[in-house]
Each structure stands twice: as structure tokens, then as C-alpha cells.
Design an enzyme around this catalytic site. Sequence first.
Site, PDB file in Angstrom:
ATOM      1  N   CYS A   2       0.627   7.607  -7.255  1.00  0.00           N
ATOM      2  CA  CYS A   2       0.883   6.195  -7.496  1.00  0.00           C
ATOM      3  C   CYS A   2       2.386   5.986  -7.446  1.00  0.00           C
ATOM      4  O   CYS A   2       3.113   6.489  -8.299  1.00  0.00           O
ATOM      5  CB  CYS A   2       0.328   5.773  -8.856  1.00  0.00           C
ATOM      6  SG  CYS A   2       0.735   4.080  -9.313  1.00  0.00           S
ATOM      7  N   GLU A 103      -1.660   1.878  -2.781  1.00  0.00           N
ATOM      8  CA  GLU A 103      -1.796   3.219  -2.223  1.00  0.00           C
ATOM      9  C   GLU A 103      -1.781   3.091  -0.704  1.00  0.00           C
ATOM     10  O   GLU A 103      -2.203   2.071  -0.152  1.00  0.00           O
ATOM     11  CB  GLU A 103      -3.080   3.884  -2.711  1.00  0.00           C
ATOM     12  CG  GLU A 103      -3.110   5.381  -2.459  1.00  0.00           C
ATOM     13  CD  GLU A 103      -1.894   6.094  -3.034  1.00  0.00           C
ATOM     14  OE1 GLU A 103      -0.936   6.328  -2.248  1.00  0.00           O
ATOM     15  OE2 GLU A 103      -1.893   6.418  -4.225  1.00  0.00           O
TER      16      GLU A 103
END
Length: 245
Positions: A2, A103
Site C-alpha cells: 500500500c 493499488e
Amino acid sequence: MCGRYASTLPPEMLQELFKLLNKLDMVPRYNIAPTQPIAAIWEQHGRREAHFARWGLVPGWVKDPREFPLLINARVETMAEKPAFRDALKHGRCIIPASGYYEWHTNPDKTKQPYYITYADGRPMALAGLYASWMGPNGEEIDSVATITVPTNAQLSPIHDRMPAIIAPDAIDDWLNVRDVRAAEARQLALPLPDGVLKFHPVSTRVNSARDDDPGLIEPATVEPPKPPAAKKRVAGGSAQMDLF
């Protein structure tokens, strides 16, 4: 991993939702990036408060933060053993409020397409994190955090093989309670979410630049849906992760 997320909750809602004893002066953010100051929540002496902290963990034993690698993520599988994270897992657990995270999926031509991922019902996320406080020789102090990542679930596997650990609402109290909940018990709270709990859509590649920070970044873009990854061959020799991390 992340590496970018959004946080658009008003300060009053953040205070009520996470039962905080204070309120941070915050504005909506749509492209929060490593090294920036971010809002993180932890408990000290029974007080649960929000703090601004640098995204990129600096353990207290570091001599010079400028010469230390940028640690934005801790892998759940190894954080209990790695020197950079193990003390924080025992004494410095935190949550990082988020509206959603980004993402990147790697396409066959090696280009990368960003996706924005949120709860399917739109509720806020509590990203699992670790924090540390560094004190310098001249009295300077840096609070810093790293988010925790876990293996992805089947729903998100076409995009990436990792995802942030998102603490369930009924587990937040235990995650933050470093006085009574041991590290091994807390580790069991940092798990991949079940399939179907999250939703995702492609977004503009403008999110690649940390200079861009506006509501348009989370709007859907039209692209081909990601394909499931091909099975990876196992390579002898174990993990290449460095001993510190």
C-alpha cells in the site's frame, strides 16, 4: 503493498467514529503519499488520540533518519521478528483512517494501471499500522508510522498479491490495547478481508504524481479489466527481504 491512499473524513466524524479524545485540524486528501505527515491513532496511558506522523517508520534506535531506508510497509508474516518492527508491534500499534487506498496492476506490456479500493458499503477503513517515536540528540522528535500488509484475498488477486491489513471495527479496541493484548494475539487481528467486502475500480494515472490531490483522482476510468495472475514458480533460497525489514 500500500503506497497511496485517500482520507476524506471530516474531523468531527473521525473523532466520533474512533472514540478519540482530541480532534485534528484536517482537510480531505485524495492522494496521500509516503514521507508526508498523515493522521494516525494510538493509545498512551489509556488515552486514545489522533496524531500527525510521518509515513515511513523510523525506529527509536536509528542514529540518523536521513541515512535510514524508507519503511512504509511491514509484512505481517515477518514483522514480529524484524528489528525495525518487533518493538512497535508490542508497544506501538496504531490505526490509520482511510476512505480507500490505491493499488497498481501490472499489465502484460509492463505499464501499470492504478485502482481505487474501498469498502463495498462505503464505510471508512482502519488500516493497521505500527508507530515509533525517534528522539534526536538536540531534542528533536519524529513520530512515524508504517502500514501493515497481508496476502491479498481472491477478489483482489487480479490486481496485486498484497493488500493492507484492515482492522475490523469490533477488533480496533484490542488492536490498540498494547497494555493488555500481547503481540501474538494482536497479530491474529491483522488478516486479509473476506471476498466481497471490498470493491474496486480503475482510476486515472494522474494518481502516479503526488502533486495531484483532488476528488477527480478517485473517479472511475475506462480500461480493460485485470486478468488473474499466472501461477508463479517457486524459487529456492527463501525470501529476499532484508533482515531489518
